[in-house]
Design a protein around this motif. Structure first.
Motif, PDB file in Angstrom:
ATOM      1  N   ASP A 102       0.966  -1.134  -0.066  1.00  0.00           N
ATOM      2  CA  ASP A 102       0.072  -0.017  -0.048  1.00  0.00           C
ATOM      3  C   ASP A 102       0.753   1.281  -0.125  1.00  0.00           C
ATOM      4  O   ASP A 102       0.820   1.963  -1.043  1.00  0.00           O
ATOM      5  N   ARG A 103       1.741   1.431   0.974  1.00  0.00           N
ATOM      6  CA  ARG A 103       2.512   2.514   1.161  1.00  0.00           C
ATOM      7  C   ARG A 103       4.244   1.914   1.448  1.00  0.00           C
ATOM      8  O   ARG A 103       4.190   0.923   2.082  1.00  0.00           O
ATOM      9  N   CYS A 104       5.032   2.696   1.087  1.00  0.00           N
ATOM     10  CA  CYS A 104       6.563   2.318   1.105  1.00  0.00           C
ATOM     11  C   CYS A 104       7.241   3.246   1.215  1.00  0.00           C
ATOM     12  O   CYS A 104       7.174   4.340   0.782  1.00  0.00           O
ATOM     13  N   HIS A 105       8.693   2.798   1.863  1.00  0.00           N
ATOM     14  CA  HIS A 105       9.774   3.835   1.627  1.00  0.00           C
ATOM     15  C   HIS A 105      10.300   3.463   0.354  1.00  0.00           C
ATOM     16  O   HIS A 105      10.205   2.333  -0.173  1.00  0.00           O
ATOM     17  N   LEU A 106      10.954   4.379  -0.308  1.00  0.00           N
ATOM     18  CA  LEU A 106      11.376   4.264  -1.643  1.00  0.00           C
ATOM     19  C   LEU A 106      12.799   4.415  -2.000  1.00  0.00           C
ATOM     20  O   LEU A 106      13.395   5.287  -1.509  1.00  0.00           O
ATOM     21  N   VAL A 107      13.634   3.663  -2.485  1.00  0.00           N
ATOM     22  CA  VAL A 107      14.912   3.454  -2.644  1.00  0.00           C
ATOM     23  C   VAL A 107      15.484   3.397  -4.170  1.00  0.00           C
ATOM     24  O   VAL A 107      15.051   2.522  -4.741  1.00  0.00           O
ATOM     25  N   VAL A 108      15.844   4.469  -4.629  1.00  0.00           N
ATOM     26  CA  VAL A 108      16.040   4.325  -6.203  1.00  0.00           C
ATOM     27  C   VAL A 108      17.682   4.615  -6.576  1.00  0.00           C
ATOM     28  O   VAL A 108      18.488   5.350  -5.946  1.00  0.00           O
ATOM     29  N   HIS A 109      18.033   3.698  -7.565  1.00  0.00           N
ATOM     30  CA  HIS A 109      19.203   4.036  -7.972  1.00  0.00           C
ATOM     31  C   HIS A 109      19.414   4.070  -9.484  1.00  0.00           C
ATOM     32  O   HIS A 109      18.723   3.460 -10.317  1.00  0.00           O
ATOM     33  N   ASP A 110      20.466   5.051 -10.290  1.00  0.00           N
ATOM     34  CA  ASP A 110      20.767   5.003 -11.608  1.00  0.00           C
ATOM     35  C   ASP A 110      19.450   5.351 -12.173  1.00  0.00           C
ATOM     36  O   ASP A 110      18.708   6.415 -11.742  1.00  0.00           O
ATOM     37  N   ILE A 111      18.975   4.824 -13.528  1.00  0.00           N
ATOM     38  CA  ILE A 111      17.652   5.404 -13.915  1.00  0.00           C
ATOM     39  C   ILE A 111      16.507   4.824 -13.308  1.00  0.00           C
ATOM     40  O   ILE A 111      15.475   5.144 -13.660  1.00  0.00           O
ATOM     41  N   GLY A 112      16.892   3.776 -12.246  1.00  0.00           N
ATOM     42  CA  GLY A 112      15.498   3.785 -11.132  1.00  0.00           C
ATOM     43  C   GLY A 112      15.128   4.938 -10.686  1.00  0.00           C
ATOM     44  O   GLY A 112      14.097   5.205  -9.951  1.00  0.00           O
ATOM     45  N   GLY A 113      16.031   6.157 -10.487  1.00  0.00           N
ATOM     46  CA  GLY A 113      15.777   7.330 -10.156  1.00  0.00           C
ATOM     47  C   GLY A 113      14.627   7.989 -10.773  1.00  0.00           C
ATOM     48  O   GLY A 113      13.486   8.128 -10.504  1.00  0.00           O
ATOM     49  N   PRO A 114      14.749   8.334 -12.198  1.00  0.00           N
ATOM     50  CA  PRO A 114      13.737   8.825 -13.074  1.00  0.00           C
ATOM     51  C   PRO A 114      12.514   7.933 -12.929  1.00  0.00           C
ATOM     52  O   PRO A 114      11.316   8.518 -12.768  1.00  0.00           O
ATOM     53  N   ILE A 115      12.590   6.621 -13.067  1.00  0.00           N
ATOM     54  CA  ILE A 115      11.418   5.911 -12.708  1.00  0.00           C
ATOM     55  C   ILE A 115      10.751   5.871 -11.712  1.00  0.00           C
ATOM     56  O   ILE A 115       9.446   6.001 -11.513  1.00  0.00           O
ATOM     57  N   GLY A 116      11.490   6.015 -10.684  1.00  0.00           N
ATOM     58  CA  GLY A 116      10.847   5.880  -9.186  1.00  0.00           C
ATOM     59  C   GLY A 116      10.402   7.404  -8.899  1.00  0.00           C
ATOM     60  O   GLY A 116       9.433   7.411  -8.385  1.00  0.00           O
ATOM     61  N   PHE A 117      10.991   8.626  -9.613  1.00  0.00           N
ATOM     62  CA  PHE A 117      10.568   9.973  -9.272  1.00  0.00           C
ATOM     63  C   PHE A 117       8.938   9.784  -9.836  1.00  0.00           C
ATOM     64  O   PHE A 117       8.072  10.508  -9.178  1.00  0.00           O
ATOM     65  N   GLU A 118       8.904   9.456 -11.049  1.00  0.00           N
ATOM     66  CA  GLU A 118       7.692   9.589 -11.832  1.00  0.00           C
ATOM     67  C   GLU A 118       6.477   8.929 -11.037  1.00  0.00           C
ATOM     68  O   GLU A 118       5.423   9.369 -10.902  1.00  0.00           O
ATOM     69  N   TRP A 119       6.786   7.607 -10.543  1.00  0.00           N
ATOM     70  CA  TRP A 119       5.773   6.853  -9.826  1.00  0.00           C
ATOM     71  C   TRP A 119       5.491   7.658  -8.340  1.00  0.00           C
ATOM     72  O   TRP A 119       4.199   7.567  -8.016  1.00  0.00           O
ATOM     73  N   ALA A 120       6.431   8.022  -7.817  1.00  0.00           N
ATOM     74  CA  ALA A 120       6.273   8.904  -6.432  1.00  0.00           C
ATOM     75  C   ALA A 120       5.619  10.104  -6.732  1.00  0.00           C
ATOM     76  O   ALA A 120       4.720  10.411  -5.718  1.00  0.00           O
ATOM     77  N   ILE A 121       5.698  10.664  -7.871  1.00  0.00           N
ATOM     78  CA  ILE A 121       5.142  12.171  -8.362  1.00  0.00           C
ATOM     79  C   ILE A 121       3.686  11.925  -8.303  1.00  0.00           C
ATOM     80  O   ILE A 121       2.835  12.826  -7.920  1.00  0.00           O
ATOM     81  N   THR A 122       3.330  10.644  -9.016  1.00  0.00           N
ATOM     82  CA  THR A 122       2.057  10.518  -9.573  1.00  0.00           C
ATOM     83  C   THR A 122       1.211   9.810  -8.522  1.00  0.00           C
ATOM     84  O   THR A 122      -0.088   9.886  -8.525  1.00  0.00           O
ATOM     85  N   HIS A 123       1.965   9.144  -7.379  1.00  0.00           N
ATOM     86  CA  HIS A 123       1.348   8.364  -6.341  1.00  0.00           C
ATOM     87  C   HIS A 123       1.992   8.872  -4.911  1.00  0.00           C
ATOM     88  O   HIS A 123       2.589   8.240  -4.157  1.00  0.00           O
ATOM     89  N   PRO A 124       1.946  10.367  -4.566  1.00  0.00           N
ATOM     90  CA  PRO A 124       2.652  10.800  -3.357  1.00  0.00           C
ATOM     91  C   PRO A 124       1.994  10.284  -2.264  1.00  0.00           C
ATOM     92  O   PRO A 124       2.714  10.056  -1.126  1.00  0.00           O
ATOM     93  N   GLU A 125       0.592   9.821  -2.263  1.00  0.00           N
ATOM     94  CA  GLU A 125       0.077   9.264  -0.961  1.00  0.00           C
ATOM     95  C   GLU A 125       0.478   8.024  -0.752  1.00  0.00           C
ATOM     96  O   GLU A 125       0.330   7.640   0.619  1.00  0.00           O
ATOM     97  N   ARG A 126       1.120   7.431  -1.643  1.00  0.00           N
ATOM     98  CA  ARG A 126       1.838   6.004  -1.227  1.00  0.00           C
ATOM     99  C   ARG A 126       3.314   5.891  -0.969  1.00  0.00           C
ATOM    100  O   ARG A 126       3.722   4.704  -0.569  1.00  0.00           O
ATOM    101  N   VAL A 127       3.737   6.953  -0.836  1.00  0.00           N
ATOM    102  CA  VAL A 127       5.258   7.043  -0.370  1.00  0.00           C
ATOM    103  C   VAL A 127       5.487   7.613   1.062  1.00  0.00           C
ATOM    104  O   VAL A 127       5.021   8.891   1.173  1.00  0.00           O
ATOM    105  N   LEU A 128       6.255   6.783   1.762  1.00  0.00           N
ATOM    106  CA  LEU A 128       6.538   7.186   3.035  1.00  0.00           C
ATOM    107  C   LEU A 128       7.913   8.000   3.140  1.00  0.00           C
ATOM    108  O   LEU A 128       7.957   8.958   4.025  1.00  0.00           O
TER     109      LEU A 128
END
Length: 293
Positions: A102-128
């Protein structure tokens, strides 16, 4: 006893499990029973990058989760898949749902950054919380490092990938990835490339490399979304990274609006060298937000 590449890959496979998200079969390392920490890898990596970090989270009362993006690692490599950052971000949402998070802490690396940024920005309520390891955010001015640039060029990329075999592949990985040369043995390094080329010879990887969204619009989206986030964030950086150096770190700090970074003695693949320190930093940051539901 010396390990073979097959031994290393099989041990990795046996430590996780398959799952399916949006019709694509993938693979996940999933350990622990606490609040989830989702780790997103980049290239030329896979969940294999986080095989040391996931148990560190589990040992600290968290649930460590690291899955393979389509086209990489032990995941399927569908021909018709959208391998752009946006496509992989959309699939990430399906993967998080499929894993019951449901909700999570997010750790991103390399292009996991841009990918994770997009998901986090569009789902801010799910990021701890968000922890950024050596990743690009200023994508309008970002240029692939010399070790990655050939992959973006048709025909040249195919030849460059075909030529990545020992001992040259090991030298390249160690030069870019490791400050402590004792952190990995040769079979582990070879496993990165075996997982990269598995089944399709790396064709899906080349599509990912040619799908970078290096536009002003994407950069503006990242900066606006990250600056307006409702959750805490931090930068944890391998300070000797020859691929993503000080300018990239400062750009991430600027985008997140954080004054300082935790700099570790590591190069690009810092989870290989500094997993305990990374896990400790995530635990500290997790203490800055409300107890997750």
């Amino acid at each position: 006893m010396l390990r073979t590449v097959a031994d290393v890959v099989e041990r990795h496979r046996s430590s996780g499990r398959d799952f399916e998200a949006d019709g694509v079969r993938s693979f996940v390392l999933d350990r622990g029973d606490g609040p989830p920490v989702v780790c997103l890898h980049g290239v030329p990596a896979s969940s294999f990058l986080f095989r040391k970090l996931v148990p560190e989270f589990a040992g600290r009362g968290l649930r460590g989760v690291a899955f393979d993006f389509p086209g990489l690692g032990l995941a399927d490599r569908p021909v018709g898949f959208n391998y752009s950052w946006s496509g992989l971000a959309e699939w990430t949402g399906h993967a998080v749902d499929a894993l019951g998070i449901d909700r999570c802490h997010l750790v991103v690396h390399d292009i996991g950054g841009p990918i994770g940024f997009e998901w986090a920005i569009t789902h801010p309520e799910r990021v701890l919380s968000l922890t950024v390891l050596n990743s690009p955010v200023d994508v309008a001015v970002f240029r692939r490092p010399w070790s990655m640039q050939p992959f973006a060029i048709p025909t040249v990329g195919e030849a460059w990938l075909a030529g990545l075999r020992p001992p040259g592949s090991r030298w390249l990985f160690r030069h870019v990835g490791l400050a402590d040369q004792t952190a990995m043995d040769s079979s582990e390094i070879d496993a990165y490339f075996a997982l990269l080329k598995r089944e399709d010879g790396g064709r899906a990887f080349l599509r990912i490399m040619r799908g970078f969204e290096l536009t002003e619009a994407k950069q503006a989206f990242f900066y606006k979304g990250l600056r307006s986030r409702p959750y805490p964030a931090q930068v944890v950086w391998g300070q000797y990274d020859p691929a993503l150096g000080e300018n990239r770190r400062r750009a991430v700090q600027d985008a997140l609006g954080v004054e300082s970074a935790t700099q570790l003695r590591a190069r690009h693949f810092l989870p290989e060298e500094q997993s305990p320190a990374i896990a400790a930093a995530v635990v500290r940051l997790a203490g800055q937000q409300a107890t997750p539901h």
